[in-house]
Design an enzyme around this catalytic site. Structure first.
Site, PDB file in Angstrom:
ATOM      1  N   HIS A   1       0.869  -1.184   0.000  1.00 44.46           N
ATOM      2  CA  HIS A   1       0.000   0.000   0.000  1.00 44.46           C
ATOM      3  C   HIS A   1       0.900   1.227   0.000  1.00 44.46           C
ATOM      4  CE1 HIS A   1      -3.800   2.192   0.784  1.00 44.46           C
ATOM      5  NE2 HIS A   1      -2.968   3.067   1.334  1.00 44.46           N
ATOM      6  N   CYS A   2       0.797   2.017  -1.060  1.00 38.95           N
ATOM      7  CA  CYS A   2       1.678   3.176  -1.225  1.00 38.95           C
ATOM      8  C   CYS A   2       1.002   4.428  -0.667  1.00 38.95           C
ATOM      9  CB  CYS A   2       2.013   3.377  -2.701  1.00 38.95           C
ATOM     10  SG  CYS A   2       3.114   4.777  -3.003  1.00 38.95           S
TER      11      CYS A   2
END
Length: 411
Positions: free
Chosen positions: A189-190
């Protein structure tokens, strides 16, 4: 003879009726989705819960790029207009590409897996080896193994059961705690794009970080070139006379180490067919990778293979949920009268047991406010055992346990 005039009285809908109709308007899937995603444009755009971080990312990219372009515009009128015009055009092109890939990465369904309403039954699971660790499903009635082993390209891979989505995650899938979804081929998850990076947006993410690296190098190099060309080759004079280029050079020098290092790391993952999650958790560089296909096939799989369609169309109309009381009655009738696997839908009249007597009796049963429950049973020909599930006042059949989940209320 005079004709009698028939008068029809039309009652205006009450406030309760209006509120009831508004509450029961059909809704789309994205409006009822239990995850933490943010949906825009009627469910066409799917963002993560931290999509506000895109403002910071946009400022960090657009601020230096816009400053560089404005500086080039001033240099075009001074000397070498063609040279500086080409530099300006290249900077604008890279900036537009960078923002395009950023938008495609952050606004796309990364590969969300549909949830189950009920957990699978343990005895119906087809597994190679069964885990000694078991977990209660949300219904609390049965236990299912937390993990099971499956074969992937000749290797045994362990997949886990997700307590939130009530499913066994496919290979390479994982549950994102931020978005609260199980995602196909989950990478990470960026926070910079505010979205999960997974199967359906990973190619755009690679293009985004690669373009960001090229933009940093582009601004860094041509800031030096333009500054030395205008002010000469004396470093002290250059620094004191053009602080804009100096700030751009320092900024790009710092940023390129982060975004460039991230790009190199993901190029390594692509060549070895790994995800960030797998690299940190399983360390496939130290053991056999069940997903590795060789360098060229790994590159082809990412850059040239067709991106699969989403598993969920969030713009579809959500199916109407049946009433809880009706659902509990149907499930109890199914367990008591029908063989295992036969189901009957009281509202849609569909199921594996279309000619079931129970279904026909439920279909023909009507409540009469003027008659008692017993008279209704005799009138419709419903047995007392069947009627005990949905008619108050009838004695409960002996073969139904007292801890039944049926909730029968007086009408």
């Amino acid at each position: 003879m005079g004709r009698k005039k028939s008068c029809h009285v039309h009652n205006a809908p009450s406030d309760d009726d209006i509120m009831f109709s508004q509450d029961h308007k059909p809704k789309r899937i994205y409006q009822l989705w239990p995850g933490n995603n943010r949906f825009y444009c009627g469910g066409r755009l799917v963002f993560g819960p931290d999509a506000s971080s895109l403002l910071l990312t946009t400022a960090m990219i657009g601020g230096p790029a816009l400053t560089f372009c404005i500086r080039m515009v001033f240099l075009i009128g001074k000397r070498y207009p063609l040279f500086h015009s080409l530099i300006l055009l290249g900077a604008l092109l890279l900036t537009v590409l960078d923002f395009t890939f950023l938008f495609l990465t952050s606004s796309r369904d990364p590969g969300i897996i549909p949830r189950n309403k009920e957990a699978p039954e343990a005895e119906g699971l087809d597994m190679i080896t069964q885990s000694s660790e078991w977990v209660n499903n949300k219904l609390g009635n049965t236990k299912i193994p937390r993990t099971k082993d499956i074969l992937v390209n000749g290797y045994t891979v362990k997949v886990k059961f997700c307590d939130t989505c009530l499913l066994y995650r496919p290979p390479r899938a994982s549950h994102c705690s931020i978005c609260n979804n199980c995602v196909q081929r989950f990478d990470h998850h960026c926070p910079w794009v505010g979205q999960c990076i997974a199967l359906r947006n990973y190619p755009y993410f690679i293009c985004f970080i690669s373009t960001s690296t090229l933009l940093c190098l582009y601004v860094f190099v041509f800031s030096w070139v333009s500054m030395l060309e205008v002010h000469g080759k004396m470093l002290l004079m250059v620094i004191t006379n053009d602080l804009v280029f100096v700030v751009l050079i320092l900024y790009c020098f710092v940023v390129v180490w982060f975004v460039g290092g991230l790009t190199v790391f993901h190029l390594y993952l692509i060549c070895t067919n790994q995800t960030t999650y797998e690299n940190f958790r399983y360390r496939y560089d130290k053991k056999e990778n069940p997903y590795g296909k060789g360098l060229f096939k790994n590159l082809y799989e990412l850059f040239f293979a067709r991106i699969p369609p989403p598993m969920i169309n969030f713009r579809d109309w959500a199916p109407e949920e049946p009433d809880e009381e009706v659902g509990s009655i149907a499930s109890e009738l199914d367990r008591t009268f029908g063989p295992r696997g036969d189901k009957y839908d009281m509202e849609m009249e569909i199921g594996g047991c279309k000619n079931s007597k129970v279904g026909l009796q439920l279909h023909t049963l009507e409540y009469d406010n003027n008659n008692s429950s017993e008279e209704t049973v005799k009138k419709k020909g419903v047995s007392e055992e069947t009627a005990a599930f949905y008619i108050p006042g009838i004695q409960e059949p002996a073969n139904i346990t007292r801890n039944s989940s049926i909730d029968v209320r007086s009408r």
